[in-house]
Design an enzyme around this catalytic site. Structure first.
Site, short mmCIF file in Angstrom:
data_model
loop_
_atom_site.label_atom_id
_atom_site.label_comp_id
_atom_site.label_asym_id
_atom_site.label_seq_id
_atom_site.Cartn_x
_atom_site.Cartn_y
_atom_site.Cartn_z
N ARG A 134 19.22 13.13 21.13
CA ARG A 134 18.62 12.40 22.24
C ARG A 134 17.17 12.83 22.35
NH1 ARG A 134 21.99 9.23 21.75
NH2 ARG A 134 23.60 8.54 23.21
N GLU A 191 12.52 6.46 25.44
CA GLU A 191 12.96 5.30 24.66
C GLU A 191 13.07 4.04 25.53
OE1 GLU A 191 15.80 6.97 21.91
OE2 GLU A 191 16.82 5.04 21.89
N HIS A 218 16.38 4.24 16.52
CA HIS A 218 17.72 4.63 16.97
C HIS A 218 18.81 3.95 16.13
CE1 HIS A 218 19.82 6.43 20.72
NE2 HIS A 218 20.67 6.39 19.70
#
Ligand code: NAP
Length: 317
Positions: free
Chosen positions: A237, A266, A284
């Site tokens: 993350r 993000e 991602h």
């Protein structure tokens, strides 16, 4: 009949199953849920399948009040966007999709290790620019990966799958940090803290869950401990790595490079990061294959089915 809301378009197989087995509403928008949609999710549905970025915070649960929703069957193993304690306090269970994502995400970590160490993005951009002068012996020299030292921060399912690939495929020596000792089935040395791990390795891969406990675990001090020829890879993350500190380390050449699949804010990726040649930036992609996204969807639906049948959740968090 209980009502299910699936908050993103799914693969054809998962959509077909959801429509065959449940009274389901399918949201067609690919973006994260708005605040109003999250409130509606909690008030109007018995079960909701949320995913990455749907910020079910304590505030949202408090504002929604007593909710109709009894299960958030998260699509994804990472659930740091859901305040699980607040959900449980309102009587809302939470499940996730562990295991289904492991190999695909480990594969993307390997992609990033090799791309960063061997300067693949930079080389690809050079060829596309039309300015490649042709091969010569000292052109674009990167770091050799085989036989080097790998550090894994977070030695769970994905961390061990990455280490297995690096150990058996590339003969790398493995070091890790986790909260407890692990037996990966091959020699792997547990380090006392992240700084000691960073100091020891040529490639440092981040594979811990997100959330308050791991936020900025990789900070300026950890980056300063890394060797100048080392690479950082983050497939976990974005918030685990202090992004501004990483940008500074890359700009100053204090580490050789980084490979990122995830970002602190993000989907915003700062211009300063995009301007750097020594960073590989993926959108991602960890679990982005048809089979894996279907397996994740089926696993989330298995949790929905068990829940509605009054059985224990297979993947309760
Ligand atoms: P996992 O099996 O639960 O492994 C997590 C590991 O992190 C465990 O070894 C755990 O150690 C360690 N850990 C947790 N908190 C820690 C802390 N504060 N300090 C040090 N170590 C800590 O999870 P997983 O299935 O491997 O998934 C890991 C994460 O990858 C997910 O949570 C998700 O955010 C991310 N992910 C990203 C993608 C992508 O698309 N890029 C895809 C899938 C998953 P202990 O076991 O000792 O507690």
């Amino acid at each position: 009949m209980a009502k299910l809301w699936i908050t993103r378009p799914m693969t054809a197989a998962v959509t077909a199953r959801a429509q065959a087995e449940f009274d389901v509403d399918l949201r067609q928008d690919t973006g994260v849920l708005s605040r109003a949609e999250m409130l509606r999710a909690l008030r109007d549905y018995d079960v909701v399948m949320p995913t990455l970025g749907d910020g079910f915070s304590a505030e949202i649960f408090a504002e929604a009040g007593p909710s109709r929703c009894r299960l958030l069957a998260n699509f994804g193993v990472g659930f740091n966007h859901i305040d699980v304690a607040a959900a449980q306090a309102q009587g809302v269970a939470v499940s996730n999709t562990p295991g289904a994502v492991t190999d695909a995400t480990a594969d993307v970590a390997l992609t990033l290790i090799l791309m960063s160490a061997r300067r693949a993005s930079e080389g690809e951009r050079l060829v596309r620019s039309g300015n490649w002068p042709g091969w010569h012996p000292t052109q674009m020299l990167g770091q050799h990966v085989s036989g080097k030292r790998l550090g894994v921060l977070g030695f769970g399912r994905i961390g061990q799958a990455i280490a297995r690939r690096c150990h058996h495929g590339f003969g790398m020596e493995v070091f890790y940090v986790a909260r407890s000792d692990k037996d990966a089935g091959f020699v792997a040395t547990r380090m006392p803290d992240v700084v000691s791990l960073a100091r020891e390795v040529d490639v440092l891969v981040v594979a811990v869950p997100g959330g308050g406990e791991t936020r900025h675990l990789v900070d300026a001090e950890v980056l300063a401990a890394m060797r100048p020829e080392a690479h950082l890879v983050n497939i976990a993350r974005g918030e685990v790595v202090q992004q501004q500190a990483l940008i500074s380390a890359l700009q100053d050449g204090r580490i050789a490079g980084a490979g990122l699949d995830v970002y602190e804010f993000e989907p915003e990726v700062p211009q300063a990061l995009r301007d750097l040649d020594n960073v590989t930036l993926l959108p991602h992609l960890g679990t982005a294959t048809e089979e894996v996204r279907s397996a994740m969807g089926h696993m989330a639906l298995d949790n929905v089915a068990a829940f509605l049948a009054g059985k224990p959740l297979p993947n309760s968090v």
